[in-house]
Design an enzyme around this catalytic site. Structure first.
Site, PDB file in Angstrom:
ATOM      1  N   LYS A 112       0.751  -1.136  -0.237  1.00 19.49           N
ATOM      2  CA  LYS A 112       0.083   0.041  -0.125  1.00 19.49           C
ATOM      3  C   LYS A 112       1.103   1.356   0.003  1.00 19.49           C
ATOM      4  O   LYS A 112       0.788   2.142  -0.824  1.00 19.49           O
ATOM      5  CB  LYS A 112      -0.799   0.214   1.441  1.00 19.49           C
ATOM      6  CG  LYS A 112      -1.833   1.258   1.316  1.00 19.49           C
ATOM      7  CD  LYS A 112      -2.810   1.263   2.624  1.00 19.49           C
ATOM      8  CE  LYS A 112      -1.739   1.681   3.796  1.00 19.49           C
ATOM      9  NZ  LYS A 112      -2.520   1.889   5.016  1.00 19.49           N
ATOM     10  N   ASP A 130      -6.337   1.101   1.069  1.00 16.06           N
ATOM     11  CA  ASP A 130      -6.455   1.558   2.312  1.00 16.06           C
ATOM     12  C   ASP A 130      -7.897   1.099   2.898  1.00 16.06           C
ATOM     13  O   ASP A 130      -8.594   0.356   2.153  1.00 16.06           O
ATOM     14  CB  ASP A 130      -6.125   2.944   2.586  1.00 16.06           C
ATOM     15  CG  ASP A 130      -7.252   4.054   2.364  1.00 16.06           C
ATOM     16  OD1 ASP A 130      -8.298   3.583   1.606  1.00 16.06           O
ATOM     17  OD2 ASP A 130      -7.209   5.080   2.704  1.00 16.06           O
TER      18      ASP A 130
END
Length: 226
Positions: A112, A130
């Site tokens: 991420k 997220d």
């Protein structure tokens, strides 16, 4: 839906403040389980004190911990930042690499975080899964997967690659401002007509409008016909 979000959030962007790839990497590490606002209050003094990868590599642990204490989990984050500085200094001449493969091998940087850095510091398209992104794409029926890597790949097949970074920003903006975790503003949502989860939150326009947040609020309510 992506086109509507582009109209709803024409100024969507990474909400972490940074001027270099290293600053973005540090800010993203600090943002774990912390708001971007809190990170942005913390980083000006931090970035003034630690300007290079070597500065982090050679940091006094106690001093660095005090700088980042407001972001929470500061001991673990300090370990990550010192490790990041050491790895960048030893393997990359102090520069942040710009491939996913190299980034994910660095301390404190998962997939991420790597996609945030690639998309926003280097202009390499990446999807940032997220909590907001995962929640919304599941609500929209784009995927039922919970695993962030699977979500990233599935959504990547739905949306053209050049849109990946901006899609991430738009979805995250929408999640923060309209499609909240506990009480989404369904009755004031620009995606209501296309959303299979419509009705999860209040559908009454007035009640829903009260839930819409952020500087784009008036624009979003106008788009929703309110």
């Amino acid at each position: 839906m992506n086109r509507v979000l582009a109209e709803a959030f024409p100024d969507a962007h990474c909400e972490l403040d940074f001027t270099t790839p290293l600053e973005l990497a540090v800010a993203t590490i600090l943002s774990a389980q912390c708001t971007d606002e809190r990170v942005n209050l913390t980083t000006p003094a931090l970035f003034a004190r630690y300007r290079t990868a070597r500065d982090y590599a050679e940091a006094n642990r106690a001093e660095l911990e005090e700088f980042i204490r407001p972001t929470g989990f500061f001991r673990n984050k300090t370990t990550s930042l010192i490790g990041l500085g050491q790895a960048l200094t030893e393997k990359f001449d102090g520069e942040v690499p710009h491939t996913l493969e190299e980034l994910v091998k660095l301390p404190g940087i998962g997939r991420k975080t790597a996609n945030v850095i690639l998309g926003n510091a280097f202009g390499v398209p990446g999807i940032t899964v997220d909590t907001h992104f995962g929640r919304l794409v599941r609500r929209w029926g784009w995927t039922t997967e919970e695993d962030p890597v699977k979500v990233e790949h599935i959504v990547g097949e739905l949306i053209e690659r050049k849109e990946w970074t901006m899609l991430s920003h738009r979805v995250i903006f929408h999640g923060r401002r309209v499609c909240h975790a506990r009480k989404p503003a369904c009755g004031a949502c620009v995606l209501a007509a296309d959303c299979p989860s419509y009705g999860l939150g209040p559908t009454d326009p007035e009640a829903a409008a009260a839930l819409v947040k952020g500087p784009e609020r008036e624009h979003l309510l106008r788009m929703a016909g309110l």
